[in-house]
Structures are given as C-alpha cells and as structure tokens.
Scaffold this motif. Structure first.
Motif, PDB file in Angstrom:
ATOM      1  N   ASN A 118      33.340  70.131  66.484  1.00  0.00           N
ATOM      2  CA  ASN A 118      33.268  71.500  65.987  1.00  0.00           C
ATOM      3  C   ASN A 118      33.214  71.513  64.451  1.00  0.00           C
ATOM      4  OD1 ASN A 118      33.424  74.437  66.387  1.00  0.00           O
ATOM      5  ND2 ASN A 118      35.430  74.217  65.421  1.00  0.00           N
ATOM      6  N   TYR A 119      34.057  70.704  63.834  1.00  0.00           N
ATOM      7  CA  TYR A 119      34.059  70.599  62.368  1.00  0.00           C
ATOM      8  C   TYR A 119      32.696  70.107  61.870  1.00  0.00           C
ATOM      9  CZ  TYR A 119      35.374  69.207  57.657  1.00  0.00           C
ATOM     10  OH  TYR A 119      35.427  69.068  56.291  1.00  0.00           O
ATOM     11  N   ALA A 120      32.170  69.074  62.504  1.00  0.00           N
ATOM     12  CA  ALA A 120      30.900  68.488  62.084  1.00  0.00           C
ATOM     13  C   ALA A 120      29.758  69.496  62.150  1.00  0.00           C
ATOM     14  CB  ALA A 120      30.571  67.269  62.944  1.00  0.00           C
ATOM     15  N   PHE A 121      29.713  70.261  63.224  1.00  0.00           N
ATOM     16  CA  PHE A 121      28.620  71.204  63.395  1.00  0.00           C
ATOM     17  C   PHE A 121      28.811  72.472  62.562  1.00  0.00           C
ATOM     18  CE2 PHE A 121      27.805  69.423  67.918  1.00  0.00           C
ATOM     19  CZ  PHE A 121      27.077  68.372  67.384  1.00  0.00           C
ATOM     20  N   ASN A 122      30.027  72.988  62.515  1.00  0.00           N
ATOM     21  CA  ASN A 122      30.260  74.294  61.896  1.00  0.00           C
ATOM     22  C   ASN A 122      30.702  74.253  60.438  1.00  0.00           C
ATOM     23  OD1 ASN A 122      29.624  75.764  64.287  1.00  0.00           O
ATOM     24  ND2 ASN A 122      31.591  75.119  65.109  1.00  0.00           N
ATOM     25  N   GLU A 123      31.297  73.140  60.004  1.00  0.00           N
ATOM     26  CA  GLU A 123      31.790  73.073  58.621  1.00  0.00           C
ATOM     27  C   GLU A 123      30.898  72.247  57.707  1.00  0.00           C
ATOM     28  OE1 GLU A 123      34.413  74.879  57.597  1.00  0.00           O
ATOM     29  OE2 GLU A 123      34.650  75.637  59.642  1.00  0.00           O
ATOM     30  N   ILE A 124      30.347  71.151  58.205  1.00  0.00           N
ATOM     31  CA  ILE A 124      29.529  70.316  57.314  1.00  0.00           C
ATOM     32  C   ILE A 124      28.064  70.260  57.738  1.00  0.00           C
ATOM     33  CG2 ILE A 124      31.475  68.987  56.428  1.00  0.00           C
ATOM     34  CD1 ILE A 124      30.669  66.692  58.305  1.00  0.00           C
ATOM     35  N   GLY A 125      27.696  71.053  58.736  1.00  0.00           N
ATOM     36  CA  GLY A 125      26.291  71.269  59.059  1.00  0.00           C
ATOM     37  C   GLY A 125      25.538  70.110  59.676  1.00  0.00           C
ATOM     38  N   LEU A 126      26.235  69.236  60.389  1.00  0.00           N
ATOM     39  CA  LEU A 126      25.520  68.162  61.075  1.00  0.00           C
ATOM     40  C   LEU A 126      24.827  68.711  62.324  1.00  0.00           C
ATOM     41  CD1 LEU A 126      28.076  65.234  60.801  1.00  0.00           C
ATOM     42  CD2 LEU A 126      25.993  65.585  59.472  1.00  0.00           C
ATOM     43  N   HIS A 127      23.811  67.999  62.774  1.00  0.00           N
ATOM     44  CA  HIS A 127      23.092  68.377  63.992  1.00  0.00           C
ATOM     45  C   HIS A 127      23.408  67.450  65.159  1.00  0.00           C
ATOM     46  CE1 HIS A 127      19.533  68.198  66.738  1.00  0.00           C
ATOM     47  NE2 HIS A 127      19.780  69.476  66.746  1.00  0.00           N
ATOM     48  N   ARG A 128      23.767  66.205  64.855  1.00  0.00           N
ATOM     49  CA  ARG A 128      23.940  65.206  65.915  1.00  0.00           C
ATOM     50  C   ARG A 128      25.108  64.294  65.581  1.00  0.00           C
ATOM     51  NH1 ARG A 128      22.109  60.062  67.557  1.00  0.00           N
ATOM     52  NH2 ARG A 128      21.324  60.047  69.686  1.00  0.00           N
ATOM     53  N   ILE A 129      25.876  63.935  66.608  1.00  0.00           N
ATOM     54  CA  ILE A 129      26.964  62.972  66.471  1.00  0.00           C
ATOM     55  C   ILE A 129      26.773  61.955  67.581  1.00  0.00           C
ATOM     56  CG2 ILE A 129      29.455  62.616  66.476  1.00  0.00           C
ATOM     57  CD1 ILE A 129      29.634  65.648  65.774  1.00  0.00           C
ATOM     58  N   GLN A 130      26.913  60.689  67.231  1.00  0.00           N
ATOM     59  CA  GLN A 130      26.768  59.651  68.242  1.00  0.00           C
ATOM     60  C   GLN A 130      27.962  58.724  68.223  1.00  0.00           C
ATOM     61  OE1 GLN A 130      22.928  58.407  66.524  1.00  0.00           O
ATOM     62  NE2 GLN A 130      23.775  56.342  66.475  1.00  0.00           N
ATOM     63  N   ALA A 131      28.206  58.102  69.377  1.00  0.00           N
ATOM     64  CA  ALA A 131      29.325  57.180  69.525  1.00  0.00           C
ATOM     65  C   ALA A 131      28.905  56.056  70.455  1.00  0.00           C
ATOM     66  CB  ALA A 131      30.541  57.907  70.101  1.00  0.00           C
ATOM     67  N   GLY A 132      29.387  54.863  70.158  1.00  0.00           N
ATOM     68  CA  GLY A 132      29.147  53.711  71.012  1.00  0.00           C
ATOM     69  C   GLY A 132      30.471  53.253  71.608  1.00  0.00           C
ATOM     70  N   VAL A 133      30.460  52.934  72.903  1.00  0.00           N
ATOM     71  CA  VAL A 133      31.672  52.529  73.608  1.00  0.00           C
ATOM     72  C   VAL A 133      31.349  51.327  74.486  1.00  0.00           C
ATOM     73  CG1 VAL A 133      33.481  53.263  75.201  1.00  0.00           C
ATOM     74  CG2 VAL A 133      32.414  54.944  73.712  1.00  0.00           C
ATOM     75  N   MET A 134      32.226  50.329  74.436  1.00  0.00           N
ATOM     76  CA  MET A 134      32.043  49.184  75.320  1.00  0.00           C
ATOM     77  C   MET A 134      32.128  49.656  76.783  1.00  0.00           C
ATOM     78  SD  MET A 134      34.318  46.481  73.094  1.00  0.00           S
ATOM     79  CE  MET A 134      34.701  45.486  74.495  1.00  0.00           C
TER      80      MET A 134
END
Length: 176
Positions: A118-134
């Motif tokens: 929510n912070y990433a999209f609404n506060e700093i204006g990112l469009h995409r977040i990705q994560a890698g998990v074993m």
C-alpha cells in the motif's frame, strides 16, 4: 502505517540494538533462507550500517526499510524492505521481509506485506513490486499469495543462499 496488530515505521538509528537482538535470536532459524553474512553484520555497528544504508537509499529513492512493530508493545517483530527501486518506465521494487520466529504463523508477515505494498503504490508511486522465494519456503509463498501477489515463474539458480545457488519462485503485484 498502522493496523489493529502491527505498524510499520522506517528504521532509525535508535532501532539498531533491537534489530541486532532480533537478528541474533533468529540467526539459526533464518540461515537456510539467507546469504552467508560476514560476522560484522551481527554487531551493533553492522546494524547501524544497515540502517544508515536504508536512510541513504531512501534519500536517493533506491530503498525504503521498515521495522515491523507490535502496536501494543512497540516490540520490533521484523523487518520489511523495498529495494532496488527502478523508476522510469518500470516503477518497480523488490520486496524482502522476515518476522521473528516466535511470531510466525500469526498473520503479521501478511499484514506487513500488505501495508508495505500500500505504501509503495500510494505513497511513493510504484507500479510493480516483485519478490523471490525459495520453493521450500512454503510459509513465505503463502504470505505473498494472501497479500495478492501472483506467481510469475521459476528463476533457476537465482540467488546464492547459505552458500548454494538456489532456485526462486518469482511473485509480483501491480497497482491495478
């Protein structure tokens, strides 16, 4: 950022000793999911450097590092970070997180991930977040799924974890 159980706050120098205690307490538990770190990482100075790197990263819009805190007690339960931020046409960040082993399975990681997204999209204006998990880290995969991330594929020999190049399942979420 707050909720009924936890809140996120950017880590500050005053948090270094609590962060060190958290990492030392969880060192053996999380080693199977972490890179091999120099012993200097597990010192107060090492944690101060990590926090300073986060502060510098935010100043350059490259990373945002938060502590995950229990609302009732202000106890540091974990850490969550948006790193490797790319702007321009990508507007992307990588997500990484951990919660104290004694607090696993209580929904705190899912709540922290949702708040950070929510912070990433609404506060700093990112469009995409990705994560890698074993692939063997089923609890972390469930966290991402519950937070709305979609599975995008398998990256072979993606990161060197605990001395071995490990495959990672890739997940992402977009602002839509």
């Amino acid at each position: 950022m707050s909720s009924s159980n936890i809140y996120l706050r950017k880590l500050e120098m005053k948090d270094a000793s609590d962060l060190l205690e958290l990492k030392l307490r969880n060192r053996n538990f999380y080693q199977q999911f972490e890179p091999i770190r120099d012993e200097s990482h597990f010192t107060l100075e090492g944690q101060e450097r990590e926090i300073a790197t986060g502060i510098q990263g935010e100043a350059n819009d490259q990373s945002y590092i938060f502590g995950v805190f229990m609302k009732e007690t202000n106890e540091l339960l974990g850490r969550i970070a948006l790193t490797g931020i790319a702007r321009g046409a990508f507007q992307n960040a990588y997500l990484g997180y951990f919660i104290d082993e004694i607090h696993n399975g209580k929904g705190y990681a899912t709540e922290a991930v949702s708040r950070c997204v929510n912070y990433a999209f609404n506060e700093i204006g990112l469009h995409r977040i990705q994560a890698g998990v074993m692939p063997k880290n089923i609890p972390s995969i469930r966290v991402l799924e519950k937070a709305g991330f979609r599975h995008e594929g398998l990256a072979k020999k993606y990161l060197k974890i605990n001395g071995t190049w490990e495959d990672h399942e890739l997940f992402a979420i977009t602002a839509e």
